[in-house]
Design a protein around this motif. Sequence first.
Motif: not given
Length: 455
Positions: A139, A187-188, A136
Amino acid sequence: MSAIVIDNCYIATVNSIGEEHESGYIVIEDGEISAVGAGVAPEVGGVRRVDASGCIATPGFVNSHHHLYQWLTRGRAVDSTLFEWLVELYPVWAGIDEEVEYAAARAGLATLAGSGCTTVVDHHYVFPRGVGDLLDAGVRAAREVGLRFNPTRGSMDLGESEGGLPPDSVVEKLDHILAASEEAVDRYHDPSPGSMLRVALAPCSPFSVTDELMKESAELAQKKGVRLHTHLAETPDEDVFCREKFGCRPVEYLEGLGWIGPDVWLAHCVHINPDEAKRFGEIGAGVAHCPSSNGRLGAGIAPVRELLDAGAAVGLGVDGGASNERGELGPELRQALLAARYRGGPTALTVRESLAMATIHGARCLGREDEIGSIEVGKRADIALWNLEEVGFAGIVDPVAALVLGPDRPVQMLIVDGEVIVEEKQLLTADLHEVAESLKQASAKVLARSEGAKP
Protein backbone atom coordinates in the motif's frame (compact mmCIF):
# COMPACT_ATOMS: atom_id res chain seq x y z
CA MET A 1 -5.54 19.74 -8.20
CA SER A 2 -5.29 21.81 -11.38
CA ALA A 3 -7.31 21.32 -14.54
CA ILE A 4 -5.67 19.80 -17.62
CA VAL A 5 -6.70 20.05 -21.27
CA ILE A 6 -5.25 17.47 -23.67
CA ASP A 7 -5.49 18.67 -27.28
CA ASN A 8 -4.87 17.46 -30.83
CA CYS A 9 -4.62 13.72 -30.27
CA TYR A 10 -6.31 10.60 -31.57
CA ILE A 11 -8.67 9.38 -28.85
CA ALA A 12 -9.76 5.77 -28.39
CA THR A 13 -12.48 6.23 -25.78
CA VAL A 14 -13.30 2.48 -25.39
CA ASN A 15 -16.83 3.53 -24.50
CA SER A 16 -19.85 1.28 -25.11
CA ILE A 17 -20.02 2.18 -28.81
CA GLY A 18 -16.27 2.15 -29.42
CA GLU A 19 -16.18 5.86 -30.22
CA GLU A 20 -12.89 7.24 -31.55
CA HIS A 21 -11.82 10.78 -32.48
CA GLU A 22 -9.15 11.33 -35.12
CA SER A 23 -8.25 14.68 -33.58
CA GLY A 24 -9.87 15.54 -30.30
CA TYR A 25 -9.57 16.82 -26.76
CA ILE A 26 -10.00 15.71 -23.16
CA VAL A 27 -10.70 18.11 -20.30
CA ILE A 28 -9.80 17.02 -16.76
CA GLU A 29 -11.08 18.87 -13.70
CA ASP A 30 -10.80 17.79 -10.06
CA GLY A 31 -9.52 14.36 -11.06
CA GLU A 32 -12.50 13.71 -13.32
CA ILE A 33 -13.07 13.82 -17.07
CA SER A 34 -15.35 16.81 -17.60
CA ALA A 35 -15.36 16.90 -21.41
CA VAL A 36 -14.19 14.80 -24.35
CA GLY A 37 -14.84 15.18 -28.04
CA ALA A 38 -13.63 15.84 -31.56
CA GLY A 39 -12.11 19.09 -32.71
CA VAL A 40 -10.87 21.98 -30.57
CA ALA A 41 -11.26 21.95 -26.80
CA PRO A 42 -13.61 24.48 -25.21
CA GLU A 43 -12.07 27.38 -23.35
CA VAL A 44 -11.37 26.51 -19.74
CA GLY A 45 -9.73 28.96 -17.37
CA GLY A 46 -6.67 28.31 -15.24
CA VAL A 47 -5.62 25.08 -16.92
CA ARG A 48 -2.53 23.34 -18.13
CA ARG A 49 -2.77 22.62 -21.86
CA VAL A 50 -1.01 19.56 -23.27
CA ASP A 51 -0.42 19.53 -27.03
CA ALA A 52 -0.65 15.81 -27.76
CA SER A 53 -0.11 16.00 -31.50
CA GLY A 54 1.06 12.68 -32.86
CA CYS A 55 -0.22 10.77 -29.84
CA ILE A 56 -3.07 8.38 -29.16
CA ALA A 57 -4.95 8.75 -25.88
CA THR A 58 -6.37 5.61 -24.28
CA PRO A 59 -7.84 4.83 -20.89
CA GLY A 60 -5.16 3.90 -18.40
CA PHE A 61 -4.55 0.16 -18.40
CA VAL A 62 -5.97 -2.05 -15.65
CA ASN A 63 -3.69 -4.87 -14.51
CA SER A 64 -6.21 -7.39 -13.18
CA HIS A 65 -3.75 -9.93 -11.75
CA HIS A 66 -0.24 -9.54 -10.35
CA HIS A 67 2.10 -10.74 -7.57
CA LEU A 68 4.37 -7.83 -6.75
CA TYR A 69 6.53 -9.74 -4.27
CA GLN A 70 7.71 -12.04 -7.07
CA TRP A 71 9.94 -9.27 -8.43
CA LEU A 72 12.40 -10.60 -5.85
CA THR A 73 12.76 -13.97 -7.60
CA ARG A 74 12.77 -13.39 -11.33
CA GLY A 75 14.73 -15.67 -13.64
CA ARG A 76 14.39 -18.87 -11.63
CA ALA A 77 12.92 -22.22 -12.71
CA VAL A 78 12.78 -20.88 -16.26
CA ASP A 79 12.18 -24.29 -17.88
CA SER A 80 9.69 -25.70 -15.37
CA THR A 81 6.00 -26.49 -15.21
CA LEU A 82 3.83 -24.48 -12.84
CA PHE A 83 3.99 -27.09 -10.08
CA GLU A 84 7.78 -27.54 -10.48
CA TRP A 85 8.22 -23.76 -10.48
CA LEU A 86 6.16 -23.40 -7.30
CA VAL A 87 8.01 -26.20 -5.49
CA GLU A 88 11.33 -24.43 -6.22
CA LEU A 89 10.10 -20.96 -5.26
CA TYR A 90 7.88 -21.55 -2.22
CA PRO A 91 10.92 -21.98 0.10
CA VAL A 92 12.51 -18.82 -1.31
CA TRP A 93 9.35 -16.79 -0.79
CA ALA A 94 9.35 -17.92 2.84
CA GLY A 95 12.22 -15.45 3.31
CA ILE A 96 10.33 -12.26 2.46
CA ASP A 97 9.76 -9.51 5.02
CA GLU A 98 8.24 -6.04 5.06
CA GLU A 99 11.40 -4.31 3.88
CA VAL A 100 11.99 -6.52 0.84
CA GLU A 101 8.27 -6.58 0.02
CA TYR A 102 8.28 -2.79 -0.17
CA ALA A 103 11.30 -2.83 -2.50
CA ALA A 104 9.68 -5.42 -4.76
CA ALA A 105 6.31 -3.66 -4.82
CA ARG A 106 7.85 -0.31 -5.65
CA ALA A 107 9.92 -1.78 -8.50
CA GLY A 108 6.93 -3.63 -9.92
CA LEU A 109 4.61 -0.64 -9.68
CA ALA A 110 7.14 1.74 -11.23
CA THR A 111 7.57 -0.62 -14.17
CA LEU A 112 3.81 -0.96 -14.60
CA ALA A 113 3.40 2.81 -14.63
CA GLY A 114 5.91 3.05 -17.45
CA SER A 115 3.82 0.62 -19.49
CA GLY A 116 0.63 2.66 -19.22
CA CYS A 117 -0.93 0.97 -16.21
CA THR A 118 -3.02 3.14 -13.87
CA THR A 119 -4.75 0.44 -11.78
CA VAL A 120 -3.03 -2.61 -10.27
CA VAL A 121 -4.31 -5.72 -8.53
CA ASP A 122 -1.76 -7.33 -6.21
CA HIS A 123 -2.59 -10.91 -5.23
CA HIS A 124 -0.39 -11.45 -2.19
CA TYR A 125 -0.77 -14.83 -0.52
CA VAL A 126 2.57 -15.63 1.22
CA PHE A 127 2.63 -14.38 4.81
CA PRO A 128 5.53 -15.81 6.84
CA ARG A 129 5.16 -15.23 10.57
CA GLY A 130 6.91 -12.36 12.33
CA VAL A 131 8.15 -10.46 9.28
CA GLY A 132 6.20 -7.22 9.55
CA ASP A 133 3.17 -5.89 7.71
CA LEU A 134 3.49 -7.12 4.12
CA LEU A 135 0.16 -5.72 2.96
CA ASP A 136 1.04 -2.28 4.26
CA ALA A 137 4.35 -2.38 2.38
CA GLY A 138 2.48 -2.73 -0.91
CA VAL A 139 0.00 0.00 0.00
CA ARG A 140 2.82 2.41 0.85
CA ALA A 141 4.58 1.67 -2.42
CA ALA A 142 1.40 2.23 -4.46
CA ARG A 143 0.74 5.55 -2.73
CA GLU A 144 4.27 6.72 -3.46
CA VAL A 145 4.23 5.69 -7.12
CA GLY A 146 0.70 7.10 -7.47
CA LEU A 147 -1.26 4.19 -8.94
CA ARG A 148 -4.81 3.13 -8.19
CA PHE A 149 -4.34 0.01 -6.06
CA ASN A 150 -6.43 -3.11 -5.46
CA PRO A 151 -4.45 -5.30 -3.06
CA THR A 152 -5.91 -8.66 -2.10
CA ARG A 153 -5.46 -10.38 1.21
CA GLY A 154 -4.49 -13.78 -0.15
CA SER A 155 -3.86 -16.91 1.84
CA MET A 156 -2.82 -20.57 1.90
CA ASP A 157 -3.81 -23.06 4.61
CA LEU A 158 -3.35 -26.43 2.87
CA GLY A 159 0.25 -27.48 3.42
CA GLU A 160 2.16 -30.43 2.06
CA SER A 161 1.44 -32.57 5.12
CA GLU A 162 -2.31 -32.22 4.44
CA GLY A 163 -2.11 -33.03 0.74
CA GLY A 164 -1.48 -29.51 -0.59
CA LEU A 165 1.40 -28.31 -2.74
CA PRO A 166 3.07 -25.62 -0.59
CA PRO A 167 5.41 -26.57 2.27
CA ASP A 168 3.90 -26.26 5.73
CA SER A 169 6.31 -23.38 6.49
CA VAL A 170 4.42 -20.96 4.22
CA VAL A 171 0.80 -21.74 5.13
CA GLU A 172 -1.30 -20.10 7.85
CA LYS A 173 -3.99 -21.28 10.25
CA LEU A 174 -7.59 -20.74 9.19
CA ASP A 175 -8.57 -18.58 12.17
CA HIS A 176 -5.54 -16.34 11.69
CA ILE A 177 -6.29 -15.89 7.98
CA LEU A 178 -9.88 -14.89 8.59
CA ALA A 179 -8.95 -12.44 11.34
CA ALA A 180 -6.19 -10.92 9.21
CA SER A 181 -8.51 -10.71 6.21
CA GLU A 182 -11.17 -8.84 8.16
CA GLU A 183 -8.55 -6.51 9.62
CA ALA A 184 -7.17 -5.78 6.12
CA VAL A 185 -10.61 -4.80 4.84
CA ASP A 186 -11.36 -2.66 7.89
CA ARG A 187 -8.00 -0.90 7.67
CA TYR A 188 -7.57 -0.33 3.95
CA HIS A 189 -10.74 -0.82 1.92
CA ASP A 190 -12.17 2.47 0.67
CA PRO A 191 -15.53 1.91 -1.07
CA SER A 192 -16.08 5.58 -1.87
CA PRO A 193 -16.48 6.67 -5.52
CA GLY A 194 -13.12 7.22 -7.21
CA SER A 195 -11.28 5.37 -4.45
CA MET A 196 -7.56 4.85 -4.92
CA LEU A 197 -7.54 1.80 -2.63
CA ARG A 198 -9.86 -1.20 -2.68
CA VAL A 199 -9.28 -4.57 -1.02
CA ALA A 200 -10.43 -8.05 -2.06
CA LEU A 201 -10.10 -11.48 -0.42
CA ALA A 202 -8.10 -14.04 -2.37
CA PRO A 203 -7.35 -17.57 -1.13
CA CYS A 204 -4.61 -18.73 -3.46
CA SER A 205 -5.70 -21.82 -5.41
CA PRO A 206 -7.47 -25.20 -5.15
CA PHE A 207 -4.15 -26.95 -4.46
CA SER A 208 -3.13 -24.66 -1.58
CA VAL A 209 -6.31 -23.94 0.41
CA THR A 210 -8.98 -25.92 2.25
CA ASP A 211 -12.70 -26.04 1.52
CA GLU A 212 -13.29 -24.30 4.85
CA LEU A 213 -11.10 -21.35 3.91
CA MET A 214 -12.84 -20.92 0.58
CA LYS A 215 -16.31 -21.03 2.11
CA GLU A 216 -15.55 -18.77 5.03
CA SER A 217 -13.69 -16.27 2.85
CA ALA A 218 -16.75 -16.05 0.60
CA GLU A 219 -18.97 -15.44 3.62
CA LEU A 220 -16.59 -12.82 4.99
CA ALA A 221 -16.37 -11.04 1.63
CA GLN A 222 -20.15 -10.86 1.41
CA LYS A 223 -20.35 -9.54 4.96
CA LYS A 224 -17.73 -6.85 4.30
CA GLY A 225 -18.90 -5.96 0.79
CA VAL A 226 -15.68 -6.80 -1.04
CA ARG A 227 -14.84 -8.96 -4.05
CA LEU A 228 -13.26 -12.41 -4.32
CA HIS A 229 -10.29 -13.54 -6.37
CA THR A 230 -8.29 -16.74 -6.87
CA HIS A 231 -6.30 -18.75 -9.41
CA LEU A 232 -8.25 -21.33 -11.37
CA ALA A 233 -7.71 -23.92 -14.11
CA GLU A 234 -4.23 -22.70 -14.94
CA THR A 235 -2.65 -26.03 -15.92
CA PRO A 236 -3.56 -29.68 -16.59
CA ASP A 237 -1.82 -30.57 -13.29
CA GLU A 238 -4.46 -28.57 -11.44
CA ASP A 239 -7.22 -30.45 -13.23
CA VAL A 240 -5.66 -33.76 -12.20
CA PHE A 241 -5.27 -32.52 -8.60
CA CYS A 242 -8.93 -31.48 -8.38
CA ARG A 243 -10.22 -34.72 -9.90
CA GLU A 244 -8.14 -36.82 -7.50
CA LYS A 245 -8.81 -34.76 -4.36
CA PHE A 246 -12.33 -33.43 -4.96
CA GLY A 247 -13.71 -35.76 -7.63
CA CYS A 248 -14.53 -32.94 -10.04
CA ARG A 249 -13.06 -30.32 -12.35
CA PRO A 250 -11.71 -27.02 -10.92
CA VAL A 251 -14.73 -24.96 -12.03
CA GLU A 252 -17.15 -27.50 -10.53
CA TYR A 253 -15.17 -27.43 -7.31
CA LEU A 254 -15.30 -23.66 -7.09
CA GLU A 255 -18.97 -23.39 -7.96
CA GLY A 256 -19.80 -25.97 -5.29
CA LEU A 257 -18.21 -23.65 -2.74
CA GLY A 258 -20.33 -20.67 -3.81
CA TRP A 259 -17.46 -19.00 -5.60
CA ILE A 260 -18.75 -18.43 -9.14
CA GLY A 261 -20.68 -15.18 -9.18
CA PRO A 262 -20.67 -11.51 -10.24
CA ASP A 263 -18.45 -10.53 -7.30
CA VAL A 264 -15.68 -12.95 -8.36
CA TRP A 265 -12.88 -12.69 -10.88
CA LEU A 266 -10.50 -15.57 -11.55
CA ALA A 267 -6.92 -15.67 -12.79
CA HIS A 268 -5.97 -17.71 -15.89
CA CYS A 269 -8.89 -20.10 -16.62
CA VAL A 270 -6.80 -21.71 -19.36
CA HIS A 271 -8.32 -25.16 -19.05
CA ILE A 272 -12.06 -24.55 -19.00
CA ASN A 273 -14.54 -26.07 -21.45
CA PRO A 274 -17.18 -24.26 -23.58
CA ASP A 275 -19.97 -24.93 -21.10
CA GLU A 276 -17.90 -23.43 -18.29
CA ALA A 277 -17.06 -20.37 -20.39
CA LYS A 278 -20.76 -19.92 -21.10
CA ARG A 279 -21.53 -20.25 -17.39
CA PHE A 280 -19.06 -17.50 -16.55
CA GLY A 281 -20.86 -15.16 -18.93
CA GLU A 282 -24.28 -16.04 -17.58
CA ILE A 283 -23.42 -15.25 -13.98
CA GLY A 284 -20.99 -12.39 -14.53
CA ALA A 285 -17.74 -13.89 -13.25
CA GLY A 286 -14.63 -12.19 -14.61
CA VAL A 287 -11.34 -13.64 -15.84
CA ALA A 288 -7.84 -12.18 -15.64
CA HIS A 289 -6.05 -13.42 -18.75
CA CYS A 290 -2.25 -13.58 -18.40
CA PRO A 291 -0.94 -14.63 -21.83
CA SER A 292 2.80 -14.09 -21.30
CA SER A 293 2.85 -15.90 -17.97
CA ASN A 294 0.83 -18.76 -19.45
CA GLY A 295 3.39 -19.00 -22.24
CA ARG A 296 6.38 -18.74 -19.88
CA LEU A 297 5.08 -21.68 -17.84
CA GLY A 298 3.75 -23.62 -20.84
CA ALA A 299 0.29 -23.61 -19.27
CA GLY A 300 -1.63 -23.33 -22.54
CA ILE A 301 -3.84 -20.76 -24.26
CA ALA A 302 -7.00 -19.54 -22.57
CA PRO A 303 -10.30 -19.67 -24.52
CA VAL A 304 -10.63 -15.90 -24.70
CA ARG A 305 -12.91 -15.84 -27.74
CA GLU A 306 -15.35 -18.25 -26.10
CA LEU A 307 -15.37 -16.20 -22.88
CA LEU A 308 -15.95 -12.91 -24.70
CA ASP A 309 -18.71 -14.41 -26.81
CA ALA A 310 -20.36 -15.62 -23.61
CA GLY A 311 -20.34 -12.05 -22.28
CA ALA A 312 -17.71 -12.57 -19.60
CA ALA A 313 -15.38 -9.77 -18.61
CA VAL A 314 -11.86 -10.78 -19.66
CA GLY A 315 -9.22 -8.42 -18.33
CA LEU A 316 -5.47 -8.62 -18.83
CA GLY A 317 -2.91 -9.43 -16.17
CA VAL A 318 0.87 -9.39 -16.06
CA ASP A 319 1.06 -12.02 -13.31
CA GLY A 320 4.13 -12.12 -11.08
CA GLY A 321 7.62 -11.14 -12.17
CA ALA A 322 8.79 -14.70 -11.50
CA SER A 323 6.63 -15.99 -14.36
CA ASN A 324 6.69 -12.84 -16.52
CA GLU A 325 10.05 -11.21 -16.07
CA ARG A 326 9.09 -8.29 -18.30
CA GLY A 327 6.55 -7.08 -15.76
CA GLU A 328 4.76 -4.66 -18.09
CA LEU A 329 1.11 -4.57 -19.07
CA GLY A 330 1.54 -2.82 -22.42
CA PRO A 331 3.06 -5.86 -24.21
CA GLU A 332 0.20 -8.06 -22.99
CA LEU A 333 -2.17 -6.45 -25.52
CA ARG A 334 -0.15 -7.90 -28.39
CA GLN A 335 0.43 -11.18 -26.57
CA ALA A 336 -3.29 -11.59 -25.95
CA LEU A 337 -4.10 -10.98 -29.59
CA LEU A 338 -1.45 -13.40 -30.86
CA ALA A 339 -2.40 -16.11 -28.36
CA ALA A 340 -6.06 -15.88 -29.31
CA ARG A 341 -5.17 -16.17 -32.99
CA TYR A 342 -2.82 -19.10 -32.38
CA ARG A 343 -5.84 -20.83 -30.90
CA GLY A 344 -8.67 -19.62 -33.10
CA GLY A 345 -7.36 -18.08 -36.30
CA PRO A 346 -7.18 -14.50 -37.61
CA THR A 347 -10.64 -13.47 -36.44
CA ALA A 348 -10.26 -14.77 -32.89
CA LEU A 349 -9.47 -11.33 -31.44
CA THR A 350 -9.33 -7.82 -32.91
CA VAL A 351 -6.92 -5.05 -31.93
CA ARG A 352 -9.78 -3.08 -30.40
CA GLU A 353 -10.95 -6.05 -28.38
CA SER A 354 -7.41 -6.39 -27.07
CA LEU A 355 -7.42 -2.73 -26.01
CA ALA A 356 -10.82 -3.21 -24.36
CA MET A 357 -9.47 -6.17 -22.39
CA ALA A 358 -6.68 -3.97 -21.02
CA THR A 359 -9.12 -1.23 -20.03
CA ILE A 360 -12.89 -1.57 -19.63
CA HIS A 361 -12.86 -5.35 -19.20
CA GLY A 362 -10.27 -5.04 -16.45
CA ALA A 363 -12.47 -2.43 -14.81
CA ARG A 364 -15.45 -4.81 -15.05
CA CYS A 365 -13.42 -7.54 -13.32
CA LEU A 366 -12.96 -5.17 -10.39
CA GLY A 367 -16.55 -3.95 -10.40
CA ARG A 368 -15.33 -0.46 -11.33
CA GLU A 369 -16.57 -0.03 -14.90
CA ASP A 370 -18.67 2.99 -13.85
CA GLU A 371 -15.52 4.79 -12.66
CA ILE A 372 -12.56 3.77 -14.82
CA GLY A 373 -11.72 1.85 -18.00
CA SER A 374 -12.95 4.30 -20.65
CA ILE A 375 -12.60 7.98 -21.53
CA GLU A 376 -16.05 9.35 -20.76
CA VAL A 377 -17.45 12.38 -18.99
CA GLY A 378 -17.88 11.66 -15.28
CA LYS A 379 -15.23 8.95 -15.07
CA ARG A 380 -11.99 9.32 -13.17
CA ALA A 381 -9.15 10.82 -15.19
CA ASP A 382 -6.96 7.76 -15.67
CA ILE A 383 -5.44 8.40 -19.10
CA ALA A 384 -2.40 7.22 -21.06
CA LEU A 385 -0.83 9.14 -23.95
CA TRP A 386 1.30 7.19 -26.43
CA ASN A 387 3.63 8.88 -28.91
CA LEU A 388 3.12 7.36 -32.37
CA GLU A 389 5.49 9.68 -34.21
CA GLU A 390 8.55 7.53 -33.58
CA VAL A 391 10.05 5.62 -36.49
CA GLY A 392 8.82 2.27 -35.20
CA PHE A 393 5.22 3.34 -35.78
CA ALA A 394 5.74 5.13 -39.10
CA GLY A 395 3.37 3.86 -41.78
CA ILE A 396 0.95 2.05 -39.43
CA VAL A 397 -2.18 3.88 -40.51
CA ASP A 398 -4.50 2.72 -37.72
CA PRO A 399 -3.41 4.22 -34.37
CA VAL A 400 -5.02 1.42 -32.33
CA ALA A 401 -3.27 -1.20 -34.45
CA ALA A 402 -0.02 0.74 -34.01
CA LEU A 403 -0.43 0.64 -30.24
CA VAL A 404 -1.34 -3.05 -30.08
CA LEU A 405 0.88 -4.48 -32.83
CA GLY A 406 3.72 -1.96 -33.06
CA PRO A 407 6.93 -1.87 -31.03
CA ASP A 408 6.81 -1.64 -27.26
CA ARG A 409 7.48 1.87 -26.00
CA PRO A 410 7.18 3.57 -22.60
CA VAL A 411 4.06 5.65 -22.14
CA GLN A 412 4.59 9.30 -23.08
CA MET A 413 2.34 10.67 -20.33
CA LEU A 414 0.34 8.91 -17.65
CA ILE A 415 -2.40 10.59 -15.64
CA VAL A 416 -3.94 8.89 -12.61
CA ASP A 417 -6.96 10.48 -10.96
CA GLY A 418 -6.05 13.75 -12.63
CA GLU A 419 -2.40 13.73 -11.48
CA VAL A 420 0.47 13.44 -13.97
CA ILE A 421 2.84 10.72 -12.78
CA VAL A 422 4.72 10.05 -16.04
CA GLU A 423 5.79 12.88 -18.33
CA GLU A 424 8.07 12.73 -21.39
CA LYS A 425 8.38 9.00 -20.59
CA GLN A 426 9.90 9.77 -17.17
CA LEU A 427 8.33 8.60 -13.91
CA LEU A 428 7.91 11.67 -11.70
CA THR A 429 7.15 9.91 -8.44
CA ALA A 430 10.27 7.79 -7.91
CA ASP A 431 13.98 7.68 -8.76
CA LEU A 432 14.23 4.59 -10.96
CA HIS A 433 17.94 4.15 -10.31
CA GLU A 434 17.35 4.09 -6.56
CA VAL A 435 14.35 1.79 -7.02
CA ALA A 436 16.50 -0.66 -9.03
CA GLU A 437 19.36 -0.64 -6.51
CA SER A 438 16.94 -1.22 -3.65
CA LEU A 439 15.34 -4.11 -5.51
CA LYS A 440 18.73 -5.73 -6.21
CA GLN A 441 19.66 -5.60 -2.53
CA ALA A 442 16.29 -6.98 -1.45
CA SER A 443 16.47 -9.82 -3.96
CA ALA A 444 19.97 -10.77 -2.82
CA LYS A 445 18.79 -10.77 0.79
CA VAL A 446 15.90 -13.13 0.10
CA LEU A 447 18.06 -15.51 -1.95
CA ALA A 448 20.72 -15.53 0.78
CA ARG A 449 18.08 -16.44 3.35
CA SER A 450 16.85 -19.33 1.22
CA GLU A 451 20.39 -20.64 0.77
CA GLY A 452 20.99 -20.38 4.50
CA ALA A 453 17.81 -22.30 5.25
CA LYS A 454 18.87 -25.32 3.16
CA PRO A 455 20.00 -28.34 5.16
